[in-house]
Write a protein that holds these residues in place. Structure first.
Motif, PDB file in Angstrom:
ATOM      1  N   ALA A  92    -110.151  14.966  -4.687  1.00 42.48           N
ATOM      2  CA  ALA A  92    -109.170  15.908  -5.224  1.00 42.48           C
ATOM      3  C   ALA A  92    -109.880  17.028  -5.970  1.00 42.48           C
ATOM      4  O   ALA A  92    -110.906  16.804  -6.601  1.00 42.48           O
ATOM      5  CB  ALA A  92    -108.216  15.172  -6.162  1.00 42.48           C
ATOM      6  N   CYS A  93    -109.277  18.234  -5.882  1.00 42.32           N
ATOM      7  CA  CYS A  93    -109.944  19.407  -6.468  1.00 42.32           C
ATOM      8  C   CYS A  93    -109.796  19.491  -7.980  1.00 42.32           C
ATOM      9  O   CYS A  93    -110.642  20.033  -8.671  1.00 42.32           O
ATOM     10  CB  CYS A  93    -109.418  20.693  -5.824  1.00 42.32           C
ATOM     11  SG  CYS A  93    -107.763  21.189  -6.401  1.00 42.32           S
ATOM     12  N   GLY A  94    -108.696  18.981  -8.484  1.00 41.93           N
ATOM     13  CA  GLY A  94    -108.488  19.034  -9.933  1.00 41.93           C
ATOM     14  C   GLY A  94    -107.841  20.321 -10.417  1.00 41.93           C
ATOM     15  O   GLY A  94    -107.427  20.399 -11.570  1.00 41.93           O
ATOM     16  N   TYR A  95    -107.745  21.351  -9.545  1.00 46.40           N
ATOM     17  CA  TYR A  95    -107.165  22.607 -10.046  1.00 46.40           C
ATOM     18  C   TYR A  95    -105.863  23.035  -9.372  1.00 46.40           C
ATOM     19  O   TYR A  95    -105.149  23.895  -9.873  1.00 46.40           O
ATOM     20  CB  TYR A  95    -108.187  23.749 -10.009  1.00 46.40           C
ATOM     21  CG  TYR A  95    -108.781  24.083  -8.643  1.00 46.40           C
ATOM     22  CD1 TYR A  95    -108.077  24.876  -7.739  1.00 46.40           C
ATOM     23  CD2 TYR A  95    -110.034  23.629  -8.280  1.00 46.40           C
ATOM     24  CE1 TYR A  95    -108.615  25.193  -6.501  1.00 46.40           C
ATOM     25  CE2 TYR A  95    -110.592  23.937  -7.034  1.00 46.40           C
ATOM     26  CZ  TYR A  95    -109.877  24.723  -6.152  1.00 46.40           C
ATOM     27  OH  TYR A  95    -110.400  25.011  -4.931  1.00 46.40           O
ATOM     28  N   CYS A  96    -105.506  22.437  -8.246  1.00 42.82           N
ATOM     29  CA  CYS A  96    -104.244  22.844  -7.605  1.00 42.82           C
ATOM     30  C   CYS A  96    -103.059  22.264  -8.389  1.00 42.82           C
ATOM     31  O   CYS A  96    -103.234  21.425  -9.272  1.00 42.82           O
ATOM     32  CB  CYS A  96    -104.207  22.386  -6.143  1.00 42.82           C
ATOM     33  SG  CYS A  96    -103.954  20.620  -5.901  1.00 42.82           S
ATOM     34  N   SER A  97    -101.849  22.709  -8.046  1.00 39.19           N
ATOM     35  CA  SER A  97    -100.681  22.274  -8.824  1.00 39.19           C
ATOM     36  C   SER A  97    -100.442  20.764  -8.670  1.00 39.19           C
ATOM     37  O   SER A  97     -99.982  20.107  -9.589  1.00 39.19           O
ATOM     38  CB  SER A  97     -99.438  23.053  -8.392  1.00 39.19           C
ATOM     39  OG  SER A  97     -99.146  22.778  -7.046  1.00 39.19           O
ATOM     40  N   TYR A  98    -100.777  20.221  -7.489  1.00 42.84           N
ATOM     41  CA  TYR A  98    -100.584  18.784  -7.293  1.00 42.84           C
ATOM     42  C   TYR A  98    -101.517  17.981  -8.184  1.00 42.84           C
ATOM     43  O   TYR A  98    -101.100  17.051  -8.866  1.00 42.84           O
ATOM     44  CB  TYR A  98    -100.770  18.415  -5.811  1.00 42.84           C
ATOM     45  CG  TYR A  98     -99.594  18.858  -4.978  1.00 42.84           C
ATOM     46  CD1 TYR A  98     -98.455  18.068  -4.923  1.00 42.84           C
ATOM     47  CD2 TYR A  98     -99.610  20.062  -4.301  1.00 42.84           C
ATOM     48  CE1 TYR A  98     -97.345  18.472  -4.196  1.00 42.84           C
ATOM     49  CE2 TYR A  98     -98.508  20.485  -3.568  1.00 42.84           C
ATOM     50  CZ  TYR A  98     -97.378  19.680  -3.518  1.00 42.84           C
ATOM     51  OH  TYR A  98     -96.291  20.077  -2.813  1.00 42.84           O
ATOM     52  N   CYS A  99    -102.804  18.345  -8.161  1.00 40.43           N
ATOM     53  CA  CYS A  99    -103.762  17.630  -9.020  1.00 40.43           C
ATOM     54  C   CYS A  99    -103.341  17.724 -10.482  1.00 40.43           C
ATOM     55  O   CYS A  99    -103.381  16.752 -11.219  1.00 40.43           O
ATOM     56  CB  CYS A  99    -105.166  18.200  -8.850  1.00 40.43           C
ATOM     57  SG  CYS A  99    -105.947  17.734  -7.282  1.00 40.43           S
ATOM     58  N   ARG A 100    -102.918  18.926 -10.886  1.00 40.47           N
ATOM     59  CA  ARG A 100    -102.561  19.124 -12.292  1.00 40.47           C
ATOM     60  C   ARG A 100    -101.386  18.264 -12.723  1.00 40.47           C
ATOM     61  O   ARG A 100    -101.219  17.962 -13.890  1.00 40.47           O
ATOM     62  CB  ARG A 100    -102.227  20.592 -12.546  1.00 40.47           C
ATOM     63  CG  ARG A 100    -103.455  21.462 -12.503  1.00 40.47           C
ATOM     64  CD  ARG A 100    -103.070  22.892 -12.783  1.00 40.47           C
ATOM     65  NE  ARG A 100    -104.158  23.768 -12.390  1.00 40.47           N
ATOM     66  CZ  ARG A 100    -104.336  24.977 -12.889  1.00 40.47           C
ATOM     67  NH1 ARG A 100    -103.493  25.444 -13.788  1.00 40.47           N
ATOM     68  NH2 ARG A 100    -105.342  25.714 -12.484  1.00 40.47           N
TER      69      ARG A 100
ATOM     70  N   GLN B  83    -102.370  14.118  -3.101  1.00 39.28           N
ATOM     71  CA  GLN B  83    -101.746  15.183  -2.312  1.00 39.28           C
ATOM     72  C   GLN B  83    -102.409  16.532  -2.601  1.00 39.28           C
ATOM     73  O   GLN B  83    -101.803  17.594  -2.411  1.00 39.28           O
ATOM     74  CB  GLN B  83    -100.240  15.250  -2.612  1.00 39.28           C
ATOM     75  CG  GLN B  83     -99.483  13.993  -2.187  1.00 39.28           C
ATOM     76  CD  GLN B  83     -99.588  13.722  -0.697  1.00 39.28           C
ATOM     77  OE1 GLN B  83     -99.719  14.631   0.111  1.00 39.28           O
ATOM     78  NE2 GLN B  83     -99.547  12.452  -0.323  1.00 39.28           N
ATOM     79  N   CYS B  84    -103.652  16.496  -3.016  1.00 40.74           N
ATOM     80  CA  CYS B  84    -104.395  17.717  -3.351  1.00 40.74           C
ATOM     81  C   CYS B  84    -104.312  18.749  -2.217  1.00 40.74           C
ATOM     82  O   CYS B  84    -104.408  18.407  -1.046  1.00 40.74           O
ATOM     83  CB  CYS B  84    -105.851  17.349  -3.619  1.00 40.74           C
ATOM     84  SG  CYS B  84    -106.911  18.784  -3.874  1.00 40.74           S
ATOM     85  N   ASP B  85    -104.134  20.012  -2.596  1.00 43.64           N
ATOM     86  CA  ASP B  85    -104.048  21.098  -1.613  1.00 43.64           C
ATOM     87  C   ASP B  85    -105.405  21.482  -1.027  1.00 43.64           C
ATOM     88  O   ASP B  85    -105.465  22.102   0.033  1.00 43.64           O
ATOM     89  CB  ASP B  85    -103.476  22.354  -2.305  1.00 43.64           C
ATOM     90  CG  ASP B  85    -101.953  22.406  -2.229  1.00 43.64           C
ATOM     91  OD1 ASP B  85    -101.375  21.664  -1.413  1.00 43.64           O
ATOM     92  OD2 ASP B  85    -101.373  23.198  -2.992  1.00 43.64           O
ATOM     93  N   ASN B  86    -106.475  21.180  -1.713  1.00 45.01           N
ATOM     94  CA  ASN B  86    -107.772  21.749  -1.327  1.00 45.01           C
ATOM     95  C   ASN B  86    -108.831  20.770  -0.841  1.00 45.01           C
ATOM     96  O   ASN B  86    -109.854  21.185  -0.307  1.00 45.01           O
ATOM     97  CB  ASN B  86    -108.357  22.528  -2.513  1.00 45.01           C
ATOM     98  CG  ASN B  86    -107.421  23.655  -2.925  1.00 45.01           C
ATOM     99  OD1 ASN B  86    -107.038  24.472  -2.096  1.00 45.01           O
ATOM    100  ND2 ASN B  86    -107.015  23.666  -4.184  1.00 45.01           N
TER     101      ASN B  86
END
Ligand SMILES: [Zn+2]
Ligand SMILES: [Zn+2]
Length: 409
Positions: free
Chosen positions: A89-97, A103-106
């Motif tokens: 997970a990227c940690g910065y997309c709205s899903y991660c946040r 469900q990370c976008d990136n």
């Protein structure tokens, strides 16, 4: 380096492969000191989760030491001990946040809608090389790697990489309230952690269902009331044990490789449905390759879902954390709808739970290593896979220790 490599359905090998290299500034390279075999790995070898790219290193559980870090990773240093989150997970997309790391976008190179990215999985998940190896490349390492305090040893930490968070997630999305009666379907490693988590959430009673005595014994040792579905009809037994009401929450910790009963009073009904189950299997697993009793897909993919829905009280909650591939389509929708059930499900958002679980292990609230039944050198990985796949007595959770950390075995 030595690694467990997927070649084909029913064909995995321990091989020498090239060590991973950094690809992005947010990467880290970790030297693994511990890995493990998960039931999800078996879905891929059995062919019930298809689309694996030959050559992919398997495994999504790992603990190790940071060997190399990119400039973009500002919270870690070389030499630090870390646990690796199974999903990426990227940690910065709205899903991660908002905690939906799965469900990370990136993270998934196949795009935003491609699904959960994880180590050692099929093409759809990104084809990231896995963690049953000596080294691994970890993307978004600032998010996916969690520093371990000295007191949390590898034997505990390896279980916080995937299965403890997954069990905890299952209990969390089941919405367990103090006093609830909770059914845990499947007492494999994730089931054991779902039991532990339900108890941590003050469930009043935990009913644990499986057919393997050694797994049921472990469930009972934790405080669960056990039901062997090859000796008793589990839905009838649950009715009887709950005054005809059913359970408030049910957690499916089995997934696509569910097996139907072949003996006991529940076998008759399951036998009558054998044709339907066979059709489900053929739709789900296009290619299978059983060999000498290994890599046999479960013979009743929707069995646990049927039982779980049937045994829930009216207005109860079903939590599904057992893995189902996109090709699985059978669910008792009518029965669930007419009971006003709530259904929550999905891939674990590992990163959301790992920090909390590390703290709970550190302060002695839980000892995940109680679930660990085998510790094998990675060089014996294929044999260990076979024993775990056959659900041999006493084989509940296998830790794999890489060659460079072998002195610990
Ligand atoms: Zn797993
Ligand atoms: Zn993200």
């Amino acid at each position: 380096m030595k690694a467990v490599v997927f070649h084909d359905v029913g064909d995995i090998r321990l091989e020498d492969v090239r060590e991973p290299a950094m690809q992005a500034e947010t990467d880290a390279i970790v030297r693994l000191t511990s890995s493990a075999i998960c039931g999800t790995d078996l879905h891929m070898v059995r062919g019930t989760m298809c689309g694996m790219k030959p050559g992919t290193v398997l495994g999504h559980e790992g603990v190790g030491i940071v060997e190399e870090i990119g400039k973009g990773v500002r919270n870690l240093r070389i030499g630090e001990r870390v646990v690796i989150a199974s999903t990426i997970a990227c940690g910065y997309c709205s899903y991660c946040r908002s905690g939906y790391y799965a469900q990370c976008d990136n993270a998934n190179p196949n795009g935003k809608s491609a699904g959960t990215a994880f180590f050692g999985g099929p093409k759809d998940t990104g084809s990231f090389n896995g963690l049953q190896a000596e080294y691994a490349r970890i993307p978004f390492a600032n998010v996916g790697l969690l520093k371990l305090p000295r007191e949390v040893e590898d034997d505990e930490a390896i279980l916080i990489s995937d299965i403890f968070p997954t069990g905890y997630f299952g209990a969390d999305i089941a919405g367990i309230k103090p006093g609830d009666t909770v059914a845990i379907w499947g007492c494999g490693p994730v089931g054991q952690f779902a039991i532990a988590s339900a108890l941590l959430m003050d469930a009043g009673r935990v009913l644990a269902i499986d057919q393997h005595p050694s797994r049921l014994d472990m469930a009972q040792a934790q405080g669960a009331e056990t039901i062997n579905f090859e000796e008793e009809d589990p839905t009838q037994m649950i009715q009887q044990m709950t005054g005809g009401i059913g359970v408030d929450r049910a957690i499916d910790c089995v997934g696509v490789d569910a097996q139907r009963p072949h003996s006991g009073p529940a076998a008759k009904e399951a036998n009558a449905k054998a044709g339907e189950y066979k059709k489900e299997v053929s739709e789900i697993a296009k290619e299978t390759n059983p060999k000498d009793g290994n890599w046999v897909p479960g013979d009743a993919p929707s069995q646990v879902l049927q039982w779980a829905v049937k045994s829930l009280a009216k207005a109860g909650t079903l939590s599904i954390i057992g893995v189902y591939p996109m090709t699985a389509k059978t669910f008792p929708i009518g029965m669930a709808m007419n009971k006003n059930l709530t259904i929550n499900m999905g891939n674990c958002n590992h990163r959301k739970y790992i920090p909390k679980l590390v703290r709970m292990v550190r302060n002695g609230t839980v000892r995940p290593s109680l679930v660990l039944t085998q510790k094998e050198p990675v060089t014996d990985a294929i044999e260990a896979y076979k024993a775990f796949d056959k659900r041999e007595a006493g084989w509940i959770k296998v830790e794999l220790v890489p060659k460079n950390a072998m002195s610990r075995v």
